[in-house]
Design an enzyme around this catalytic site. Structure first.
Site, PDB file in Angstrom:
ATOM      1  N   GLU A  48      37.316 -89.400   3.631  1.00  0.00           N
ATOM      2  CA  GLU A  48      36.599 -90.064   2.537  1.00  0.00           C
ATOM      3  C   GLU A  48      37.579 -90.286   1.213  1.00  0.00           C
ATOM      4  O   GLU A  48      38.188 -89.377   0.588  1.00  0.00           O
ATOM      5  CB  GLU A  48      35.340 -89.423   1.961  1.00  0.00           C
ATOM      6  N   CYS A  79      33.948 -90.018  -7.345  1.00  0.00           N
ATOM      7  CA  CYS A  79      34.569 -91.085  -6.576  1.00  0.00           C
ATOM      8  C   CYS A  79      33.522 -92.119  -6.681  1.00  0.00           C
ATOM      9  O   CYS A  79      33.819 -93.448  -6.627  1.00  0.00           O
ATOM     10  CB  CYS A  79      34.692 -90.427  -5.322  1.00  0.00           C
TER      11      CYS A  79
HETATM   12  P1  NDP Z   1      43.707 -84.957  -3.471  1.00  0.00           P
HETATM   13  O1  NDP Z   1      43.914 -86.063  -2.373  1.00  0.00           O
HETATM   14  O2  NDP Z   1      44.793 -84.752  -4.416  1.00  0.00           O
HETATM   15  O3  NDP Z   1      43.621 -83.679  -2.810  1.00  0.00           O
HETATM   16  C1  NDP Z   1      42.513 -83.388  -2.050  1.00  0.00           C
HETATM   17  C2  NDP Z   1      42.596 -82.150  -0.978  1.00  0.00           C
HETATM   18  O4  NDP Z   1      44.064 -82.612  -0.383  1.00  0.00           O
HETATM   19  C3  NDP Z   1      43.011 -80.900  -1.781  1.00  0.00           C
HETATM   20  O5  NDP Z   1      42.680 -79.813  -0.965  1.00  0.00           O
HETATM   21  C4  NDP Z   1      44.624 -80.970  -1.591  1.00  0.00           C
HETATM   22  O6  NDP Z   1      45.125 -79.712  -1.662  1.00  0.00           O
HETATM   23  C5  NDP Z   1      44.829 -81.584  -0.496  1.00  0.00           C
HETATM   24  N1  NDP Z   1      46.173 -82.017  -0.146  1.00  0.00           N
HETATM   25  C6  NDP Z   1      47.176 -82.736  -0.976  1.00  0.00           C
HETATM   26  N2  NDP Z   1      48.189 -83.160  -0.498  1.00  0.00           N
HETATM   27  C7  NDP Z   1      47.888 -83.022   0.704  1.00  0.00           C
HETATM   28  C8  NDP Z   1      48.814 -83.314   1.896  1.00  0.00           C
HETATM   29  N3  NDP Z   1      49.986 -83.962   1.728  1.00  0.00           N
HETATM   30  N4  NDP Z   1      48.348 -82.831   3.251  1.00  0.00           N
HETATM   31  C9  NDP Z   1      47.136 -82.002   3.414  1.00  0.00           C
HETATM   32  N5  NDP Z   1      46.408 -82.052   2.292  1.00  0.00           N
HETATM   33  C10 NDP Z   1      46.743 -82.268   1.144  1.00  0.00           C
HETATM   34  O7  NDP Z   1      42.534 -85.522  -4.285  1.00  0.00           O
HETATM   35  P2  NDP Z   1      41.839 -84.623  -5.463  1.00  0.00           P
HETATM   36  O8  NDP Z   1      41.572 -83.163  -5.089  1.00  0.00           O
HETATM   37  O9  NDP Z   1      42.564 -84.924  -6.795  1.00  0.00           O
HETATM   38  O10 NDP Z   1      40.478 -85.527  -5.585  1.00  0.00           O
HETATM   39  C11 NDP Z   1      39.988 -86.513  -6.182  1.00  0.00           C
HETATM   40  C12 NDP Z   1      39.973 -87.857  -5.224  1.00  0.00           C
HETATM   41  O11 NDP Z   1      39.021 -87.717  -4.303  1.00  0.00           O
HETATM   42  C13 NDP Z   1      39.709 -88.977  -6.039  1.00  0.00           C
HETATM   43  O12 NDP Z   1      40.755 -89.977  -5.386  1.00  0.00           O
HETATM   44  C14 NDP Z   1      38.135 -89.390  -5.466  1.00  0.00           C
HETATM   45  O13 NDP Z   1      37.738 -90.488  -5.498  1.00  0.00           O
HETATM   46  C15 NDP Z   1      38.043 -88.658  -4.105  1.00  0.00           C
HETATM   47  N6  NDP Z   1      36.734 -88.505  -3.648  1.00  0.00           N
HETATM   48  C16 NDP Z   1      36.303 -89.206  -2.661  1.00  0.00           C
HETATM   49  C17 NDP Z   1      34.842 -88.907  -2.474  1.00  0.00           C
HETATM   50  C18 NDP Z   1      34.434 -89.779  -1.252  1.00  0.00           C
HETATM   51  O14 NDP Z   1      33.482 -89.403  -0.753  1.00  0.00           O
HETATM   52  N7  NDP Z   1      34.877 -90.853  -0.851  1.00  0.00           N
HETATM   53  C19 NDP Z   1      33.991 -87.886  -3.126  1.00  0.00           C
HETATM   54  C20 NDP Z   1      34.799 -86.927  -3.942  1.00  0.00           C
HETATM   55  C21 NDP Z   1      36.150 -87.355  -4.332  1.00  0.00           C
HETATM   56  P3  NDP Z   1      45.708 -79.319  -3.432  1.00  0.00           P
HETATM   57  O15 NDP Z   1      44.456 -79.075  -4.034  1.00  0.00           O
HETATM   58  O16 NDP Z   1      46.262 -77.774  -3.048  1.00  0.00           O
HETATM   59  O17 NDP Z   1      46.686 -80.026  -3.706  1.00  0.00           O
END
Ligand code: NDP
Length: 536
Positions: free
Chosen positions: A306, A340
């Site tokens: 997502e 999001c």
């Molecule tokens: P990120 O993509 O930065 O991080 C999401 C998760 O992925 C975190 O747990 C993060 O860990 C982890 N992560 C980061 N880099 C990697 C990698 N290379 N490999 C594996 N895991 C990784 O998103 P945010 O947390 O900043 O959330 C905001 C985003 O989420 C927005 O774009 C929003 O639109 C989207 N979102 C979408 C939703 C939907 O239903 N479509 C709902 C809610 C949010 P760490 O925190 O340690 O970096």
């Protein structure tokens, strides 16, 4: 009776029994903070949780707490000198141990009757209900949510637990196959194996619980890697699952950086599937890594992702402009625009543009920004320094793309506060109108008419949520078929999806078209097995 038929009958009986015991799913009601007793109990919970800040939390692998030499810290975004917690920073070694342990646990968890798996989720829902105000307080202090936003997150987490418990029971029931003379045939669902849940920080209770427990209810085991900014809330959720009776190894709690720990898990040959919610960039990266087949891997990994949005509210000339302005402002600035589903584009025909702009600006100016512990504030801080800087850059560069109508100021002296900001007269192709900002920035885009508005609404790479305000049934019908988003709302705002009622997830670069909180969701973590037995 043949053995296969007996087994199928027993399975049907167990699913019926489990189903009969629980009432139909209903959404959890929100707390009414105007009620003096509720208000006082939430204040008290905030005090209690504050007294628990600053602790150090371990990883949990196979039920055992594991510490690491390196740790990281999460902070209160409204007071960035306040430490929320310190967390073990796992790496490839811990990932290896957690994945091996989860496969061991899978042998018994996948063989448990559905009543047991669903029962654990239902118990977790009861525990979370009992700890609701504490969870709200963690959400306020670590994620910067106002009281109602925090309570919405907790209520949704309860909903996911209740909903997926019932869905697991439904999928364990009999599946239809066409009768074939001379054979006894059946098809049933089995779990996939060991997967990883990678949630974002913005719904750190609801999305984390949903991503983790839907697969668990279906009989899988999960590595849970919470978002680093909200790792304490991740711990609270894990603790509830543990208390609810999730056996050791069925959910492994691993904190650490996404870029290293997250990738070590995603690329591991024994990970069967990835359940991710987060940004487009990370979603694409995970999809790429998961597509590679390292030596020893015996399957193609399933990726459920997502991702982001650039959601629009389209207002027709005939709309109730007050209702539209209310919906736009609420969807743009709820949780500081860090949803999001947040409205980041309001698309408005020129004939009503000026009138609607005034209403939007007037309402935006009434929003008070400050520490969300104080319920007088309608907006809190953005999550951290990196978000603060990125949003500010968008505000600065946006001034060459549109007219700054209100807001624009930012202050990071104590916490990461940004005023609710509205830009007017923005072109549909501007960066402001195309890129996900993920902060309190709303862009007004004038268009010639409704049809052009629809084209503009569909004119980004995303397709998550959208709304249309109109009194004309034909326009609403036209939007129903032509507005290409996973979640379309008519005459209401584009945030606030309810589990069950509004299965949630978007198209195109918003993800892999899955629907959290919907009847197809559990299938993503199951595979169907067909068994055919010759009669006689
Ligand atoms: P990120 O993509 O930065 O991080 C999401 C998760 O992925 C975190 O747990 C993060 O860990 C982890 N992560 C980061 N880099 C990697 C990698 N290379 N490999 C594996 N895991 C990784 O998103 P945010 O947390 O900043 O959330 C905001 C985003 O989420 C927005 O774009 C929003 O639109 C989207 N979102 C979408 C939703 C939907 O239903 N479509 C709902 C809610 C949010 P760490 O925190 O340690 O970096």
């Amino acid at each position: 009776m043949a053995q296969g038929t007996k087994v199928a009958t027993r399975r049907r009986g167990a699913a019926r029994k489990a189903r009969g015991a629980i009432p139909p799913f209903r959404n959890e009601a929100f707390l009414d903070f105007k009620n003096r007793r509720v208000h006082a109990s939430q204040e008290e919970a905030l005090r209690r949780v504050r007294s628990q800040l600053g602790r150090t939390y371990p990883l949990v692998i196979d039920g055992k707490e594991v510490t690491t030499a390196q740790t990281f810290t999460s902070f209160n975004p409204a007071r960035h000198d306040e430490v929320i917690g310190r967390f073990a920073s796992g790496g490839a070694r811990e990932a290896e141990a957690a994945i091996a342990g989860a496969w061991k646990a899978f042998e018994s968890w996948s063989a448990q009757p559905v009543s047991k798996r669903a029962g654990v989720l239902l118990k977790a829902a009861r525990i979370l209900r009992a700890r609701r105000r504490e969870m709200n307080a963690w959400l306020t202090l670590e994620a910067g949510k106002t009281w109602p936003e925090a309570d919405g997150d907790t209520a949704e987490a309860i909903d996911f637990l209740e909903y997926y418990a019932r869905e697991a029971i439904r999928y364990a029931g009999p599946q239809r196959v066409t009768p074939v003379p001379g054979e006894e045939n059946e098809m049933f669902y089995i779990p996939l194996g060991v997967g990883v849940a990678i949630p974002p920080w913005n719904f750190p209770a609801a999305i984390l619980m949903g991503l983790t427990t839907a697969p668990v209810a279906a009989g899988n085991c999960m590595i849970l890697k919470p978002a680093s900014a909200t790792a304490a809330i991740g711990w609270q959720c894990f603790d509830i699952l543990r208390e609810a009776g999730v056996p050791p190894g069925v959910v492994q709690f691993l904190t650490g950086p996404g870029g290293s720990l997250g990738e070590a898990i995603v690329s591991h040959p024994r990970i069967r599937f990835i359940n991710f919610t987060g940004s487009k960039e990370v979603g694409i990266r995970i999809n790429e890594i998961a597509a590679k087949v390292p030596p020893g891997q015996r399957w193609l990994k399933r990726v459920v992702a997502e991702m982001g949005g650039k959601d629009a509210i389209l207002v027709a000339e005939d709309a109730d402009l007050d209702a539209a302005a209310d919906g736009i402002v609420s969807a743009a600035f709820g949780y500081q625009g860090q949803k999001c589903s947040a409205c980041s584009r309001a698309i408005v025909p020129r004939r009503v543009y000026d009138a609607l702009r005034e209403k939007i600006v007037e309402r935006t100016r009434t929003i008070s920004v400050g520490a969300p512990e104080d319920p007088a504030h309608r907006m809190g801080p953005v999550i951290n320094r990196a978000s603060f800087d990125k949003i500010r850059q968008h505000i600065v560069s946006g001034q060459s793309e549109g007219r700054l109508l209100t807001g624009g100021k930012a202050d990071a002296a104590k916490g990461f506060f940004i005023e609710p900001t509205v830009f007017g007269e923005v072109a549909p192709t501007a960066r402001l109108a195309q890129e996900e900002i993920f902060g309190p920035v709303l862009t007004l885009i004038p268009v010639s008419d409704f049809e052009e508005g629809l084209r503009v609404a569909n004119g980004t790479e995303f397709g998550l949520t959208g709304s249309v305000y109109s009194r004309d049934a034909r326009k609403l019908e036209r939007a129903r078929s032509a507005f290409h988003v996973g979640n379309l709302y008519l005459n209401r705002k584009c945030t606030g999806a309810l589990v069950g009622g509004h299965p949630f997830g978007g198209f195109n670069m918003s993800g892999t078209d899955s629907k959290a909180g919907g009847p197809d969701y559990l299938l993503l973590f199951l595979q169907a097995k067909s068994v055919s037995r010759k009669k006689g």
